[in-house]
Design a protein around this motif. Sequence first.
Motif, PDB file in Angstrom:
ATOM      1  N   SER A 178     -68.913  -8.826  12.924  1.00  0.00           N
ATOM      2  CA  SER A 178     -68.915  -9.461  11.610  1.00  0.00           C
ATOM      3  C   SER A 178     -70.296  -9.412  10.980  1.00  0.00           C
ATOM      4  O   SER A 178     -71.316  -9.663  11.644  1.00  0.00           O
ATOM      5  CB  SER A 178     -68.452 -10.912  11.723  1.00  0.00           C
ATOM      6  N   ILE A 187     -71.450 -11.875  15.770  1.00  0.00           N
ATOM      7  CA  ILE A 187     -72.112 -12.007  14.480  1.00  0.00           C
ATOM      8  C   ILE A 187     -73.362 -11.145  14.462  1.00  0.00           C
ATOM      9  O   ILE A 187     -74.273 -11.326  15.283  1.00  0.00           O
ATOM     10  CB  ILE A 187     -72.493 -13.466  14.184  1.00  0.00           C
ATOM     11  N   PHE A 190     -63.534 -14.385   4.797  1.00  0.00           N
ATOM     12  CA  PHE A 190     -62.880 -13.996   6.046  1.00  0.00           C
ATOM     13  C   PHE A 190     -61.547 -14.709   6.265  1.00  0.00           C
ATOM     14  O   PHE A 190     -61.144 -14.932   7.414  1.00  0.00           O
ATOM     15  CB  PHE A 190     -63.820 -14.251   7.227  1.00  0.00           C
ATOM     16  N   TYR A 198     -61.892  -1.926   6.521  1.00  0.00           N
ATOM     17  CA  TYR A 198     -62.085  -1.967   7.963  1.00  0.00           C
ATOM     18  C   TYR A 198     -62.481  -0.573   8.413  1.00  0.00           C
ATOM     19  O   TYR A 198     -61.847   0.423   8.033  1.00  0.00           O
ATOM     20  CB  TYR A 198     -60.809  -2.409   8.673  1.00  0.00           C
ATOM     21  N   ARG A 201     -66.266  -4.630   8.932  1.00  0.00           N
ATOM     22  CA  ARG A 201     -65.750  -4.654   7.567  1.00  0.00           C
ATOM     23  C   ARG A 201     -66.896  -4.535   6.557  1.00  0.00           C
ATOM     24  O   ARG A 201     -67.356  -5.519   5.992  1.00  0.00           O
ATOM     25  CB  ARG A 201     -64.980  -5.955   7.334  1.00  0.00           C
ATOM     26  N   VAL A 239     -65.641 -12.612  18.296  1.00  0.00           N
ATOM     27  CA  VAL A 239     -66.442 -12.274  17.123  1.00  0.00           C
ATOM     28  C   VAL A 239     -67.911 -12.183  17.502  1.00  0.00           C
ATOM     29  O   VAL A 239     -68.467 -13.114  18.095  1.00  0.00           O
ATOM     30  CB  VAL A 239     -66.262 -13.324  16.011  1.00  0.00           C
ATOM     31  N   GLU A 255     -59.167 -12.786   8.779  1.00  0.00           N
ATOM     32  CA  GLU A 255     -59.554 -12.869  10.186  1.00  0.00           C
ATOM     33  C   GLU A 255     -59.406 -14.292  10.718  1.00  0.00           C
ATOM     34  O   GLU A 255     -58.944 -14.498  11.856  1.00  0.00           O
ATOM     35  CB  GLU A 255     -61.003 -12.398  10.361  1.00  0.00           C
ATOM     36  N   TYR A 260     -64.820  -8.131  17.289  1.00  0.00           N
ATOM     37  CA  TYR A 260     -64.942  -7.904  15.851  1.00  0.00           C
ATOM     38  C   TYR A 260     -66.405  -8.071  15.470  1.00  0.00           C
ATOM     39  O   TYR A 260     -66.996  -9.133  15.683  1.00  0.00           O
ATOM     40  CB  TYR A 260     -64.075  -8.921  15.107  1.00  0.00           C
ATOM     41  N   PHE A 269     -68.390 -16.878  10.319  1.00  0.00           N
ATOM     42  CA  PHE A 269     -67.124 -17.271   9.695  1.00  0.00           C
ATOM     43  C   PHE A 269     -67.279 -18.640   9.034  1.00  0.00           C
ATOM     44  O   PHE A 269     -66.625 -19.626   9.408  1.00  0.00           O
ATOM     45  CB  PHE A 269     -66.013 -17.298  10.739  1.00  0.00           C
TER      46      PHE A 269
END
Length: 365
Positions: free
Chosen positions: A64, A96, A73, A251, A116, A94, A76, A62, A68
Amino acid sequence: MSTQPTPALSRSLWSRLGTREPTLTRGGFLRAAAAGLFATGAAGSLAACGAADSASGGGFTYASILPFDTLTFIPEMMGTAGGYLSDQGVDMKVEIARGTAQAMQTVLAGKAPVVRPSMIDLATARTTAKQPLVAIGTVMRGPSVVLNYAKNDALDDPTKLVGKTVGIPSKGGTSEQTLLLMLTDAGVDPDDVKRQVVGQSPSTWELVRRGQLAGFISGIDVSLIIQSQYDDAAALDPGKYSSIQSTTQIYVTTEDAVQKQADKLTGFLSAIRASMQAVIDDQSRAKSIQTLRKKYHFATLDDDAIAKRAFDVYVDLWTTQANGRKLLETDQEKWVAGIEKLQKLGYISGVSKPETWMTNDLLKA
């Protein structure tokens, strides 16, 4: 200076709940967004081969736009902490990125199947850089940022921003996009409102108190912290004044991934939908908050009162203006209208078949 928690948020938010950078015109905004998102013309060919490579690999990455450490979020994080992703066989990792631009490039390069961003990010990619990106689910159905201001200089209407300076976290980013679109929709020339890049943190509130800024744009988490600490703080909800759908969060994947990684993407979306529904069903939010705390710790999550308020705001953003649509389902009619309005206002050009820029086909019934 008051440090007592404020009893309530501003009505508009609750209802849905220093070097100055050069001012951007609409044309300048479009060029800046395009330059930031797609620095080279080679990204298209990179995306095509990258997506095919990742289709055969294991796991699910993912991309991002932020760490997070914000309740933005919740879907997720609940997917991970609540086991909804593992229930669907999705082993999500994830990555970043340094903002939306890099995150979208990660997807285009095939290093991650999903990101996203906002609707306008995809629209810019499709019209300016001709990138094969497609929306596969709508998460936030309204702006996820607010304008913080002091009650003694109420900015409860966009027209009151004329001639003033507003802080934004970055030039050409989602926060500035939301501000510009709100102003335009309210009949205010964006050039009549100065923008200054500032930090997106509670400490920026001091610039407002000193009168150096009329207000500043931030995420909902930051705004809730400020309003809990200072009783002279309030927030303007851009969604109250802007009918443009382009600030919704979606998304996004590539056209190639839709074909070659459909099972992975469907599993991911199913897990996210289950996570969101679990939070909605948990009306007190207490169980959901405790679930996240098993894995995550940050300011807004660790404070019971702020976490509850944030959960309520985000649930509202997932579900309001859904017009009977299920969680994550994109309303094609509103989607097309939003894209066409962006073109009419001059933020994008060269729109062709915007209905093909989104699909609900990866959502299970």
